[in-house]
Enzyme design. Structure first.
Site, PDB file in Angstrom:
ATOM      1  N   ARG A 258     -23.813 -40.705 -17.669  1.00 28.77           N
ATOM      2  CA  ARG A 258     -23.568 -41.903 -18.486  1.00 28.77           C
ATOM      3  C   ARG A 258     -24.574 -41.906 -19.639  1.00 28.77           C
ATOM      4  O   ARG A 258     -25.785 -41.988 -19.403  1.00 28.77           O
ATOM      5  CB  ARG A 258     -23.716 -43.155 -17.611  1.00 28.77           C
ATOM      6  CG  ARG A 258     -23.419 -44.469 -18.295  1.00 28.77           C
ATOM      7  CD  ARG A 258     -23.542 -45.618 -17.288  1.00 28.77           C
ATOM      8  NE  ARG A 258     -23.234 -46.911 -17.892  1.00 28.77           N
ATOM      9  CZ  ARG A 258     -24.125 -47.677 -18.521  1.00 28.77           C
ATOM     10  NH1 ARG A 258     -25.391 -47.282 -18.613  1.00 28.77           N
ATOM     11  NH2 ARG A 258     -23.762 -48.845 -19.041  1.00 28.77           N
TER      12      ARG A 258
ATOM     13  N   LYS B 265     -33.722 -44.416 -21.369  1.00 23.20           N
ATOM     14  CA  LYS B 265     -34.446 -45.399 -20.574  1.00 23.20           C
ATOM     15  C   LYS B 265     -35.956 -45.307 -20.781  1.00 23.20           C
ATOM     16  O   LYS B 265     -36.490 -44.304 -21.262  1.00 23.20           O
ATOM     17  CB  LYS B 265     -34.062 -45.261 -19.094  1.00 23.20           C
ATOM     18  CG  LYS B 265     -32.651 -45.788 -18.865  1.00 23.20           C
ATOM     19  CD  LYS B 265     -32.256 -45.915 -17.429  1.00 23.20           C
ATOM     20  CE  LYS B 265     -30.885 -46.629 -17.357  1.00 23.20           C
ATOM     21  NZ  LYS B 265     -30.278 -46.502 -16.037  1.00 23.20           N
TER      22      LYS B 265
END
Length: 515
Positions: free
Chosen positions: A486, A451
Site C-alpha cells: 500500500r 511513515k
C-alpha cells in the site's frame, strides 16, 4: 453391520510427529447405521470437504455453509480456497475445492444424511461419478473414529491420493498438534510424520500454482491468485488531516484525477480512505465519513479505466463498509481488525468481500502510548494478537479464503519494531502456522509508505521526502513475502515491486532446478 472404531489416546500425552503415531490399540464399537450409537450427547470434531464446478461455485459454497449451520453443523475453521483441474473425468469445468472443520452432535450417518440433503437442495442429482456437480460434500474425518458401513467409509480410502483434498485438509491444522482428535487424524494417514509427511510426498507447496491446483481468493466476481505477482495498492486519502496528503484532494474531480494517475502508473487496487488514521487523529462520525466517501466512490467506480482493477475502502465502521460495498467497493481494509466496531465481523460475513485485518493496539488516539508500544518479541506478539482477531472473524462467518492480514507497520510500533516486522514476515507466518496453516497462507499486506519511522531513520521530517525510504522498505517487505503493498507513490514502487518479483521468480526457478 458397520464398524465404528475409536482411536484411544491418553489425554496427558504430549503429541509430536513421532509420539502421537506410536498408538497401536483401538477400542471398537460394532454398529449398524441406524443403531443407538448415532444418538450423540457430545460434540464431535469433524472435517468436511467441499467441491463445486457447476454454476456460481463460490455462491454454492456459501449456501452449503449456511445450510450446514441450520442442520446442526457449526463450522469452526475454514481452509484456503483452491481452483483445481478436474480429476478422473477431465472433460468438464474446473472445480473449486476447500474444507471446513466443524462440531456437531449428529452421528456419522446422521451427518451423511444432512449433507446429502444439502447437496439435493443445491441441485445435485445422481449423475456420472466424478462428473460435474453444483456441490460435493464429503466427510473426511469424524472425531477419532473410523467408520465402515455399506454407505459410509471414514476416512475415505482414496483421499490419500488426492492433492485437491489433502491441501485444504492440511490448511485446517496447525503445526502444533494440540489434541488427541487431531493426533488421530494424523495417524490415519499411516505415515510416520502424519498428514504433513503425506502432503510433502504428494508434492506439498511445490504443487500450488502447478499441476492444476491454485490457491485463490474470490473477489469482484472472479478468483485471484495472489501468488502470481505482488499487487500494488494506491492510496487515496479524502481527509483534510492525513499525515502525508491530507487536503490534497478536496473535490471529486481532483480525487478522480489522482486515481487516473495511479492507474496509469500501474496500481492494481485503489484504497479510498475518508477518515484519518494518523496518530492522535480525532474520530469522525459514520455520517461524516460517508459524506466524504460516497461521491468519490461512485465517481471512481464509473471510470472506464477501473476495468480489471479493484476498489478498497479503508474504514473501521461496519455501516461504512456495508454502504461502500453496496456502491461497488470490492474489499474492506480495517485498521482495527474489528476492535473498533463490534458489528464489523458479522457485517463482513454477509457482504462476501475480502477483508483486511490489521494489527493495532488501542485506536489512533492511543496506539502510540507507552503501554501499547511494549513488546518482548514483536513478530511473535503481533502474530498472536492478529491471529486472535482473525480467529474471531472466522468464527463470525468470514472464511479464511476471504482474509488478508496486515501486521500494522506504523501502528502501535516503535521504529525498531517496524524494521523487525518488515524483515520478519516469514516468522509471522510461521508463528500463525502453529495454530492455522490456512491463516498463515493468507495474503500479507504491508503499508510502510512515507511513515514517520522512515523519517526518523533517514532524517526526513517531511512525509513527501520519504519516497526513497519507502521504496527500500517495500523492497525489503516483498522479498520477505508481502503480497500487497500500500503506497502513495505508485510509479516508483511499481518498479521496485517488478524487480522484486523478478528476483523471487528467478530464485524459485533455481530451487526447482536443483530438486
Amino acid at each position: 453391520m458397520g464398524i465404528l472404531k475409536c482411536l484411544g489416546l491418553p489425554r496427558h500425552q504430549v503429541f509430536t510427529a513421532k509420539k502421537y503415531l506410536n498408538v497401536s490399540s483401538f477400542s471398537c464399537l460394532h454398529t449398524a447405521q441406524n443403531s443407538s450409537v448415532e444418538a450423540h450427547s457430545q460434540d464431535e470434531d469433524v472435517v468436511i470437504a467441499l467441491g463445486s464446478n457447476v454454476g456460481n461455485r463460490v455462491h454454492n459454497f456459501k449456501e452449503a455453509l449456511k445450510m450446514m449451520k441450520k442442520s446442526g453443523i457449526q463450522v469452526t475453521r475454514h481452509a484456503c480456497l483452491y481452483e483445481t483441474a478436474p480429476a478422473y473425468i477431465t472433460d468438464q469445468p474446473c472445480f473449486i475445492n476447500s474444507a471446513v472443520r466443524a462440531v456437531t452432535k449428529l452421528g456419522p450417518h446422521e451427518l451423511l444424511a444432512a449433507l446429502k440433503r444439502i447437496e439435493k437442495n443445491l441441485g445435485r442429482t445422481d449423475g456420472i461419478r466424478y462428473g460435474p456437480r453444483p456441490i460435493d460434500l464429503d466427510i473426511l474425518f469424524y472425531g477419532k473414529y473410523k467408520v465402515r458401513s455399506d454407505i459410509l467409509n471414514i476416512p475415505h480410502e482414496r483421499i490419500w491420493e488426492r492433492p485437491f483434498v489433502i491441501a485444504p485438509l492440511v490448511d485446517l491444522l496447525g503445526s502444533a498438534i494440540d489434541n488427541d482428535t487431531v493426533a488421530s487424524w494424523h495417524s490415519f494417514s499411516s505415515h510416520s510424520g502424519g498428514l504433513f509427511e503425506l502432503w510433502e510426498k504428494l508434492g506439498g507447496e511445490s504443487l500450488i500454482g502447478q499441476e492444476g491446483i491454485c490457491r485463490v481468493m474470490p473477489v469482484a466476481n472472479g478468483l485471484l491468485d495472489w501468488s502470481l505477482r505482488t499487487s500494488v495498492m494506491g492510496i487515496l486519502n479524502l481527509t483534510p488531516d492525513s499525515f502525508s496528503d491530507g487536503g490534497n484532494f478536496p473535490s471529486v474531480e481532483s480525487a478522480v484525477s489522482q486515481v487516473r494517475l495511479m492507474i496509469s502508473e500501474g496500481a492494481d487496487i485503489i484504497d479510498i480512505g475518508a477518515q484519518s488514521m494518523r496518530p492522535k487523529a480525532s474520530r469522525i462520525s459514520v455520517e461524516e465519513e460517508l459524506s466524504r466517501l460516497i461521491p468519490v466512490l461512485e465517481a471512481v467506480k464509473s471510470m472506464p479505466e477501473l476495468e480489471g482493477k479493484l476498489i478498497s475502502v479503508d474504514t473501521f465502521y461496519s455501516d461504512v463498509a456495508s454502504e461502500a460495498v453496496s456502491r461497488g467497493a470490492h474489499l474492506i481494509n480495517d485498521v482495527s481488525a474489528g476492535q473498533l466496531d463490534p458489528n464489523m465481523f458479522k457485517v463482513i460475513a454477509d457482504l462476501d468481500v475480502p477483508y483486511v485485518a490489521m494489527h493495532m493496539r488501542g485506536d489512533p488516539c492511543t496506539m502510540q502510548s507507552s503501554e501499547n508500544l511494549k513488546y518482548d518479541d514483536v513478530c511473535k506478539e503481533v502474530s498472536s494478537e492478529l491471529y486472535s482477531r482473525v480467529r474471531q472473524a472466522e468464527l463470525s462467518g468470514i472464511p479464511a479464503w476471504r482474509i488478508i492480514i496486515d501486521p500494522g507497520i506504523g501502528f502501535s510500533k516503535k521504529p525498531e519494531d517496524n524494521l523487525d516486522i518488515l524483515t520478519g514476515l516469514p516468522a509471522i507466518r510461521a508463528e500463525i502456522a502453529k495454530s492455522s496453516f490456512a491463516i498463515s497462507r493468507a495474503p500479507i499486506l504491508i503499508g510502510p509508505s512515507r511513515k514517520r519511522f522512515l523519517g526518523d531513520i533517514c532524517s526526513r521530517p517531511s512525509a513527501v521526502e520519504r519516497d526513497p525510504a519507502t521504496i527500500a522498505s517495500i523492497t525489503a517487505g516483498v522479498l520477505a513475502g508481502a503480497n500487497i503493498v500500500r503506497v502513495h507513490n505508485v510509479k516508483d514502487n511499481c518498479d521496485a515491486v517488478k524487480l522484486c518479483d523478478a528476483i523471487l521468480k528467478r530464485k524459485r526457478s533455481a530451487m526447482e532446478s536443483r530438486q
